[in-house]
Structures are given as structure tokens and as C-alpha cells.
Scaffold this motif. Structure first.
Motif, mmCIF file in Angstrom:
data_model
loop_
_atom_site.group_PDB
_atom_site.id
_atom_site.type_symbol
_atom_site.label_atom_id
_atom_site.label_comp_id
_atom_site.label_asym_id
_atom_site.label_seq_id
_atom_site.Cartn_x
_atom_site.Cartn_y
_atom_site.Cartn_z
ATOM 1 N N ALA A 204 0.812 -1.196 -0.014
ATOM 2 C CA ALA A 204 0.048 -0.199 0.246
ATOM 3 C C ALA A 204 0.955 1.257 -0.074
ATOM 4 O O ALA A 204 2.264 1.132 0.179
ATOM 5 N N GLN A 205 0.279 2.558 -0.067
ATOM 6 C CA GLN A 205 0.977 3.542 -0.074
ATOM 7 C C GLN A 205 0.106 4.701 0.341
ATOM 8 O O GLN A 205 -1.219 4.779 0.288
ATOM 9 N N ASN A 206 0.597 5.869 1.256
ATOM 10 C CA ASN A 206 -0.142 6.820 1.459
ATOM 11 C C ASN A 206 0.604 7.910 1.062
ATOM 12 O O ASN A 206 1.736 8.561 1.613
ATOM 13 N N VAL A 207 0.006 8.544 -0.047
ATOM 14 C CA VAL A 207 0.947 9.730 -0.586
ATOM 15 C C VAL A 207 -0.262 11.161 -0.532
ATOM 16 O O VAL A 207 -1.308 10.921 -0.898
ATOM 17 N N ASP A 208 0.374 12.202 0.331
ATOM 18 C CA ASP A 208 -0.514 13.084 0.505
ATOM 19 C C ASP A 208 -1.779 12.878 1.218
ATOM 20 O O ASP A 208 -3.127 13.371 0.668
ATOM 21 N N THR A 209 -1.796 11.915 2.185
ATOM 22 C CA THR A 209 -2.797 11.569 2.818
ATOM 23 C C THR A 209 -3.947 10.679 2.263
ATOM 24 O O THR A 209 -5.038 10.350 2.921
#
Length: 120
Positions: free
Chosen positions: A56-61
């Protein structure tokens, strides 16, 4: 990615992402609390761990998956059949079906799938 194995809790967490992506990280916290009974810290710790593993990723929330659910399911299924039934799909099916009966439609669908994946 060679290893697509997830423990049960990580798989349930990823299911929340797969079913709702893309989603704001705050919404992920709410959903994990509602569906998994998790606190905010548990959600963010798990998100960080699975981001480091490439799931997974969390980019700019905004949280999204990096691995399709189907890939994880295929890996888990293959691993299970390989280790539990010596790689024998027929042994797996016999064990899975047990004394259950399947409908005519289910039998036809299984035959269609077998033909679709048959070698040659």
C-alpha cells in the motif's frame, strides 16, 4: 513481488483498502475502527508496515493499494494447495467439497473453468 503472503489481520486491513480506495487516511482510520475494532495508532502502524512491504501507499494522505487483491489471493491459494495437498488440485477439491453437493450450474462453471485452463 515474490512474497505476497499476508497474515490474517494484514489481509483484513488490505481488504478495507481494496474495497474503498482511493481513500483519505482519516477515513481509513474510521473504517478500521468500525470494521476491525482498531485504534488510530494500530491503523497507522499497519499502514506503515504494509507500505514498507510494497502492498500500500499513503501519498498526500490518500491511501491506495500497490498490489491487486487477486494477486494476493492467487498467491495464498497456490501456497495453500502446494503445502497442504502436495500441489494436487484434485485432492484439494475432494477435501473442499467433502459431503457437499454442488448445483448443476456450479458443476457447469467448474467444467468451463477447467477447460479454460487446460494445457494444450
Amino acid at each position: 513481488m515474490d512474497n505476497l503472503k499476508l497474515c490474517e489481520s494484514d489481509y483484513r486491513f488490505m481488504t478495507v483498502i481494496w474495497e474503498n480506495e482511493p481513500l483519505p487516511s482519516g477515513k481509513l482510520v474510521e473504517l478500521c475502527n468500525e470494521k476491525l475494532g482498531w485504534k488510530k495508532a494500530t491503523t497507522y502502524t499497519t499502514l506503515k508496515k504494509l507500505s514498507e512491504k510494497g502492498f500500500a501507499q499513503n501519498v498526500d494522505t490518500i491511501v491506495t493499494s500497490l498490489v491487486p487483491q487477486e494477486d494476493v489471493q492467487a498467491y495464498a491459494s497456490e501456497h495453500f494447495v502446494e503445502h497442504t495437498f502436495e500441489g494436487s488440485l484434485p485432492k484439494f477439491l475432494v477435501s473442499f467439497l467433502g459431503d457437499k453437493k454442488i448445483s448443476e450450474e456450479e458443476a457447469d462453471e467448474l467444467k468451463r473453468l477447467i477447460d479454460q485452463y487446460k494445457e494444450g
